[in-house]
Design a protein around this motif. Structure first.
Motif, PDB file in Angstrom:
ATOM      1  N   LEU A 164       0.721  -1.305  -0.190  1.00 50.27           N
ATOM      2  CA  LEU A 164       0.128  -0.227   0.115  1.00 50.27           C
ATOM      3  C   LEU A 164       0.838   1.223  -0.039  1.00 50.27           C
ATOM      4  CD1 LEU A 164      -2.668   1.373  -0.015  1.00 50.27           C
ATOM      5  CD2 LEU A 164      -2.839   0.747   2.416  1.00 50.27           C
ATOM      6  N   TRP A 165       2.065   1.159   0.830  1.00 50.13           N
ATOM      7  CA  TRP A 165       2.800   2.322   0.724  1.00 50.13           C
ATOM      8  C   TRP A 165       3.297   2.635  -0.502  1.00 50.13           C
ATOM      9  CZ3 TRP A 165       2.479   5.926   3.999  1.00 50.13           C
ATOM     10  CH2 TRP A 165       2.350   5.886   5.109  1.00 50.13           C
ATOM     11  N   GLN A 166       3.600   1.518  -1.207  1.00 47.37           N
ATOM     12  CA  GLN A 166       4.040   1.589  -2.974  1.00 47.37           C
ATOM     13  C   GLN A 166       3.098   2.051  -3.619  1.00 47.37           C
ATOM     14  OE1 GLN A 166       5.240  -2.392  -3.555  1.00 47.37           O
ATOM     15  NE2 GLN A 166       7.171  -2.206  -2.586  1.00 47.37           N
ATOM     16  N   TYR A 167       1.868   1.717  -3.320  1.00 49.62           N
ATOM     17  CA  TYR A 167       0.877   2.402  -4.236  1.00 49.62           C
ATOM     18  C   TYR A 167       0.504   4.004  -4.097  1.00 49.62           C
ATOM     19  CZ  TYR A 167      -1.322  -2.032  -6.057  1.00 49.62           C
ATOM     20  OH  TYR A 167      -1.609  -3.127  -6.647  1.00 49.62           O
ATOM     21  N   LEU A 168       0.665   4.315  -2.842  1.00 47.20           N
ATOM     22  CA  LEU A 168       0.507   5.768  -2.502  1.00 47.20           C
ATOM     23  C   LEU A 168       1.869   6.478  -2.882  1.00 47.20           C
ATOM     24  CD1 LEU A 168      -0.520   5.159   1.514  1.00 47.20           C
ATOM     25  CD2 LEU A 168      -1.882   5.992  -0.551  1.00 47.20           C
ATOM     26  N   ALA A 169       3.007   6.018  -2.882  1.00 43.45           N
ATOM     27  CA  ALA A 169       3.860   6.730  -3.706  1.00 43.45           C
ATOM     28  C   ALA A 169       4.034   6.821  -5.084  1.00 43.45           C
ATOM     29  CB  ALA A 169       5.460   6.035  -3.375  1.00 43.45           C
ATOM     30  N   GLN A 170       3.082   5.959  -5.817  1.00 47.23           N
ATOM     31  CA  GLN A 170       2.826   5.966  -7.421  1.00 47.23           C
ATOM     32  C   GLN A 170       1.639   6.908  -7.535  1.00 47.23           C
ATOM     33  OE1 GLN A 170       1.864   1.865  -8.085  1.00 47.23           O
ATOM     34  NE2 GLN A 170       4.207   1.351  -7.595  1.00 47.23           N
ATOM     35  N   GLY A 171       1.113   7.591  -6.565  1.00 42.17           N
ATOM     36  CA  GLY A 171       0.085   8.515  -6.758  1.00 42.17           C
ATOM     37  C   GLY A 171      -1.340   8.038  -6.574  1.00 42.17           C
ATOM     38  N   HIS A 172      -1.407   6.832  -5.853  1.00 41.85           N
ATOM     39  CA  HIS A 172      -2.984   6.423  -5.831  1.00 41.85           C
ATOM     40  C   HIS A 172      -3.420   7.142  -4.761  1.00 41.85           C
ATOM     41  CE1 HIS A 172      -2.964   2.329  -7.965  1.00 41.85           C
ATOM     42  NE2 HIS A 172      -1.521   2.764  -8.213  1.00 41.85           N
ATOM     43  N   PRO A 173      -4.836   7.487  -4.545  1.00 42.63           N
ATOM     44  CA  PRO A 173      -5.192   8.378  -3.409  1.00 42.63           C
ATOM     45  C   PRO A 173      -5.445   7.721  -2.288  1.00 42.63           C
ATOM     46  CG  PRO A 173      -7.037   7.082  -5.151  1.00 42.63           C
ATOM     47  CD  PRO A 173      -5.811   7.004  -5.575  1.00 42.63           C
ATOM     48  N   VAL A 174      -5.493   8.783  -1.303  1.00 35.98           N
ATOM     49  CA  VAL A 174      -5.791   8.438   0.049  1.00 35.98           C
ATOM     50  C   VAL A 174      -7.186   7.690   0.089  1.00 35.98           C
ATOM     51  CG1 VAL A 174      -6.295   9.327   2.533  1.00 35.98           C
ATOM     52  CG2 VAL A 174      -4.289  10.057   1.146  1.00 35.98           C
ATOM     53  N   GLY A 175      -7.267   6.335   0.851  1.00 30.77           N
ATOM     54  CA  GLY A 175      -8.372   5.677   0.944  1.00 30.77           C
ATOM     55  C   GLY A 175      -8.098   4.287   0.341  1.00 30.77           C
ATOM     56  N   THR A 176      -7.161   4.194  -0.587  1.00 32.22           N
ATOM     57  CA  THR A 176      -6.790   3.053  -1.283  1.00 32.22           C
ATOM     58  C   THR A 176      -6.661   1.966  -0.356  1.00 32.22           C
ATOM     59  OG1 THR A 176      -5.824   4.161  -3.132  1.00 32.22           O
ATOM     60  CG2 THR A 176      -5.049   1.950  -2.770  1.00 32.22           C
ATOM     61  N   THR A 177      -6.926   0.777  -0.651  1.00 24.35           N
ATOM     62  CA  THR A 177      -7.127  -0.385   0.078  1.00 24.35           C
ATOM     63  C   THR A 177      -6.419  -1.552  -0.558  1.00 24.35           C
ATOM     64  OG1 THR A 177      -9.114   0.247   1.282  1.00 24.35           O
ATOM     65  CG2 THR A 177      -8.390  -2.087   1.449  1.00 24.35           C
ATOM     66  N   VAL A 178      -5.589  -2.365   0.250  1.00 23.46           N
ATOM     67  CA  VAL A 178      -4.966  -3.533  -0.409  1.00 23.46           C
ATOM     68  C   VAL A 178      -5.193  -4.723   0.453  1.00 23.46           C
ATOM     69  CG1 VAL A 178      -2.781  -4.867  -0.684  1.00 23.46           C
ATOM     70  CG2 VAL A 178      -2.927  -2.303  -1.333  1.00 23.46           C
ATOM     71  N   ILE A 179      -5.923  -5.658  -0.106  1.00 23.57           N
ATOM     72  CA  ILE A 179      -6.091  -7.132   0.431  1.00 23.57           C
ATOM     73  C   ILE A 179      -5.329  -8.040  -0.197  1.00 23.57           C
ATOM     74  CG2 ILE A 179      -7.893  -8.829   0.868  1.00 23.57           C
ATOM     75  CD1 ILE A 179     -10.084  -6.580   0.771  1.00 23.57           C
ATOM     76  N   ALA A 180      -4.835  -9.207   0.622  1.00 26.78           N
ATOM     77  CA  ALA A 180      -4.153  -9.760  -0.080  1.00 26.78           C
ATOM     78  C   ALA A 180      -4.517 -11.514   0.635  1.00 26.78           C
ATOM     79  CB  ALA A 180      -2.435 -10.084   0.213  1.00 26.78           C
ATOM     80  N   GLN A 181      -4.291 -12.575  -0.172  1.00 25.58           N
ATOM     81  CA  GLN A 181      -4.677 -13.763   0.313  1.00 25.58           C
ATOM     82  C   GLN A 181      -3.431 -14.644   0.984  1.00 25.58           C
ATOM     83  OE1 GLN A 181      -6.899 -15.914  -2.860  1.00 25.58           O
ATOM     84  NE2 GLN A 181      -7.117 -14.101  -3.951  1.00 25.58           N
ATOM     85  N   HIS A 182      -2.330 -13.935   0.537  1.00 25.71           N
ATOM     86  CA  HIS A 182      -1.151 -14.630   1.197  1.00 25.71           C
ATOM     87  C   HIS A 182       0.044 -13.373   1.563  1.00 25.71           C
ATOM     88  CE1 HIS A 182       2.105 -17.496   2.354  1.00 25.71           C
ATOM     89  NE2 HIS A 182       2.867 -17.037   1.491  1.00 25.71           N
ATOM     90  N   GLN A 183       0.661 -13.407   2.680  1.00 27.06           N
ATOM     91  CA  GLN A 183       1.656 -12.525   2.741  1.00 27.06           C
ATOM     92  C   GLN A 183       3.131 -13.555   2.939  1.00 27.06           C
ATOM     93  OE1 GLN A 183       0.476  -8.376   5.210  1.00 27.06           O
ATOM     94  NE2 GLN A 183       0.208 -10.158   6.315  1.00 27.06           N
ATOM     95  N   THR A 184       4.014 -12.873   2.598  1.00 26.85           N
ATOM     96  CA  THR A 184       5.447 -13.733   2.819  1.00 26.85           C
ATOM     97  C   THR A 184       6.141 -13.303   3.906  1.00 26.85           C
ATOM     98  OG1 THR A 184       6.587 -12.388   0.931  1.00 26.85           O
ATOM     99  CG2 THR A 184       5.634 -14.618   0.456  1.00 26.85           C
ATOM    100  N   ALA A 185       5.951 -11.797   4.108  1.00 28.07           N
ATOM    101  CA  ALA A 185       6.582 -11.318   5.475  1.00 28.07           C
ATOM    102  C   ALA A 185       5.667 -10.070   5.773  1.00 28.07           C
ATOM    103  CB  ALA A 185       8.194 -10.818   4.934  1.00 28.07           C
ATOM    104  N   GLY A 186       4.775 -10.651   6.384  1.00 24.17           N
ATOM    105  CA  GLY A 186       3.819  -9.559   7.107  1.00 24.17           C
ATOM    106  C   GLY A 186       4.330  -8.986   8.351  1.00 24.17           C
ATOM    107  N   ARG A 187       4.051  -7.854   8.503  1.00 27.74           N
ATOM    108  CA  ARG A 187       4.715  -6.825   9.680  1.00 27.74           C
ATOM    109  C   ARG A 187       3.966  -7.015  10.945  1.00 27.74           C
ATOM    110  NH1 ARG A 187       6.021  -1.194   5.958  1.00 27.74           N
ATOM    111  NH2 ARG A 187       7.372  -2.306   4.690  1.00 27.74           N
ATOM    112  N   GLY A 188       4.500  -6.919  11.883  1.00 28.57           N
ATOM    113  CA  GLY A 188       3.795  -6.888  13.188  1.00 28.57           C
ATOM    114  C   GLY A 188       4.623  -5.919  14.196  1.00 28.57           C
ATOM    115  N   GLN A 189       3.937  -5.721  15.353  1.00 29.97           N
ATOM    116  CA  GLN A 189       4.716  -4.943  16.418  1.00 29.97           C
ATOM    117  C   GLN A 189       5.922  -5.457  16.624  1.00 29.97           C
ATOM    118  OE1 GLN A 189       3.598  -2.062  17.807  1.00 29.97           O
ATOM    119  NE2 GLN A 189       1.765  -1.969  17.391  1.00 29.97           N
ATOM    120  N   TRP A 190       6.867  -4.653  17.281  1.00 36.29           N
ATOM    121  CA  TRP A 190       8.222  -4.891  17.685  1.00 36.29           C
ATOM    122  C   TRP A 190       9.196  -5.392  16.571  1.00 36.29           C
ATOM    123  CZ3 TRP A 190       5.870  -2.536  21.379  1.00 36.29           C
ATOM    124  CH2 TRP A 190       4.784  -3.151  21.927  1.00 36.29           C
TER     125      TRP A 190
END
Length: 297
Positions: free
Chosen positions: A51-77
């Motif tokens: 989603l950060w990549q989409y925003l950097a490319q000019g996609h509007p605020v409110g853009t949403t990304v849904i994935a069926q699988h993540q290879t390195a999902g981010r979490g706290q800490w």
């Protein structure tokens, strides 16, 4: 355990439109930061990163990304983990124009909004400080908020959430398919709330769950923007799983009494006679961690 129903991602727009049409009258007044674009992808490194990549490319605020699988999902800490197929992995963007010290309010309104939306669909979710969603005392999901500053003001934010639907989970976790199987077998109890909308319903598919969760994020954000942190905090605390629980920290008995507007945990100790102390202690996220076992940090 019964097999998970098909995801039916093609039906997501209809699920979303139906939610807006049937529940918008219950939502807070404007501003409503409705998603402008929803990208449903088979696999990403992380939905937040994409989603950060989409925003950097000019996609509007409110853009949403849904994935069926993540290879390195981010979490706290700074944690990373593979997010198996069968779970919900969703990130939504907003532009809160919020002072940097108030960043935690984005997590608070998202957690409250998601939990409130799920409870309207017969999923009795509670919130575990600072960013987890719990069901029957086990972790159902988590939230990660990332921000970009312009000076000392947050001008862009991405809020990511993972919800366990039918994916494998660790011992402290639970997915919704397991919850419903336990419910059918009488091995777990479910809450009863008078006049709870959708009490007889449950999400039909993973795509339906995605629409409900996104709706919760948007309405939670709108409630916070419209009503302010002073009204959001009591609403959030009413769903806090540890509220007024006594826990042990470094040999001291402490009672969780609420949160500060900055998202820090407020606790009170007890005197030698067992009376509640007048002074409070404040713990910021990262200073202590609440475990999933009773009375464990």
């Amino acid at each position: 355990m019964p097999a998970a129903p098909p995801t039916d991602w093609e039906a997501f727009p209809q699920y979303w439109a139906t939610l807006l049409a049937t529940q918008a009258t219950q939502a807070p007044a404007a501003p409503w930061p409705l998603p402008q674009q929803v990208h449903i992808l088979p696999q990403v490194v992380s939905t937040n990163e994409t989603l950060w990549q989409y925003l950097a490319q000019g996609h509007p605020v409110g853009t949403t990304v849904i994935a069926q699988h993540q290879t390195a999902g981010r979490g706290q800490w700074g944690r990373h983990w593979a997010s198996a197929t069968g779970g919900l992995y969703l990130s939504w963007s907003c532009a809160p124009h919020l002072p940097a010290e108030g960043a935690a309010q984005l997590t608070l309104c998202s957690a409250w909004g998601i939990a409130t939306a799920l409870r309207q669909w017969a999923i009795p979710v509670a919130i575990k400080w600072p960013n987890d969603l719990v069901l029957q005392g086990r972790k159902l999901g988590g939230i990660l908020t990332e921000t970009r500053l312009r000076g000392d003001i947050i001008h862009q934010a991405v809020v990511g959430v993972g919800i366990n639907w039918a994916n494998p989970v660790p011992p402290v976790g639970i997915n919704l398919q397991t919850f419903w199987a336990e419910l059918a077998a009488g091995a777990t109890a479910i809450f009863t709330e008078a006049n709870a909308p959708g009490w007889e319903k449950r999400p039909a598919t993973l795509a339906h769950l995605a629409a409900i969760v996104l709706y919760g994020m948007v309405t939670g954000y709108a409630y916070w923007q419209h009503e302010g942190i002073a009204k959001l905090l009591p609403a959030y605390e009413s769903l806090l799983s540890q509220h007024y629980r006594t826990v042990e920290v470094n040999g001291q008995s402490l009672t969780i009494v609420g949160l500060t507007p900055e998202g820090a945990l407020r606790v009170q100790g007890t005197t030698a006679t067992g009376r509640k102390a007048k002074t409070e202690q404040i713990f910021r996220p990262g200073q202590i961690r609440l475990g999933y076992d009773v009375n464990e940090f």
